[in-house]
Enzyme design. Sequence first.
Site, PDB file in Angstrom:
ATOM      1  CE  LYS A   8     -26.244 -11.708  13.827  1.00 20.66           C
ATOM      2  NZ  LYS A   8     -25.844 -10.406  13.217  1.00 20.66           N
ATOM      3  CE  LYS A  13     -22.883 -13.868   4.256  1.00 19.27           C
ATOM      4  NZ  LYS A  13     -22.992 -12.953   3.098  1.00 19.27           N
ATOM      5  CE  LYS A  39     -26.561  -6.089   1.973  1.00 22.03           C
ATOM      6  NZ  LYS A  39     -26.418  -7.526   2.274  1.00 22.03           N
ATOM      7  CG  ASP A 126     -29.178 -15.227   9.526  1.00 21.75           C
ATOM      8  OD1 ASP A 126     -27.990 -15.442   9.810  1.00 21.75           O
ATOM      9  OD2 ASP A 126     -29.815 -14.249   9.941  1.00 21.75           O
TER      10      ASP A 126
END
Length: 291
Positions: A8, A13, A39, A126
């Site tokens: 998520k 992460k 990003k 996701d």
Amino acid sequence: MKIAVYGKGGIGKSTTSCNISIALARRGKRVLQIGCDPKHDSTFTLTGFLIPTIIDTLQLKDYHYEDVWPEDVIYKGYGGVDCVEAGGPPAGAGCGGYVVGETVKLLKELNAFYEYDIILFDVLGDVVCGGFAAPLNYADYCIIITDNGFDALFAANRIAASVREKARTHPLRLAGLVGNRTSKRDLIDKYVEACPMPVLEVLPLIEDIRVSRVKGKTLFEMVESQPSLNYVCDFYLNIADQILSQPEGIVPKEVPDRELFSLLSDFYLNPVNKNSEENQLKENLLDFNII
């Protein structure tokens, strides 16, 4: 070995991916980390800045692959980890999966895709479409990053479903879950009970992990000036060792959405049941003289 790391958005992460990459490098492996998020900040804690993306570079070269050199897109990060950022299409346009495909295509053109012992894909949170599931087409293993919360585990379940789907046509396996920045693991355990899968590690709630992202440094780099953080690096080295052992992995069978929603929400709404389960566990341990 190729590894796809999912989880998520906002779960930590990329921070986890960077530290795992260095842990693998510390074990003597040549590692390439590929950021697969528009990003383009996956490798920030490895390089200390936002490196140019594959898409940016291709646009500058008018998509003439023959004019692109490895040093145009591959940047050296801390600990000897090489870094690539795929980038992405403009907001509201294009497909992230296409960008991942172009990245792999270019790295193959540069004869770089097969030069590494480990390639780690750090993928947008996701999985909501086939595009962002594209790295699973190239991966041997998937690792899911989560915390002990409802939303992260719900996302983990959707990622598990993607692994199962891709495993129909690719030699892909789920290596396991990594719990990140969590003071408890009771909800993680509840989910794993319903959807059996390995738990590679659970990192405790350590403020320095979050701060490392802001500083643009990995925990391994921070240890050089803060030796007291050395124990945190051991968590990532443990994950690296499990990956390098080439685990059998699993093809997960996700929990249906409504069933999972009931399972997780009931755990929150009925603490009496949770406490009774904990008390029963303590009684069992006492019976066996474990505590």
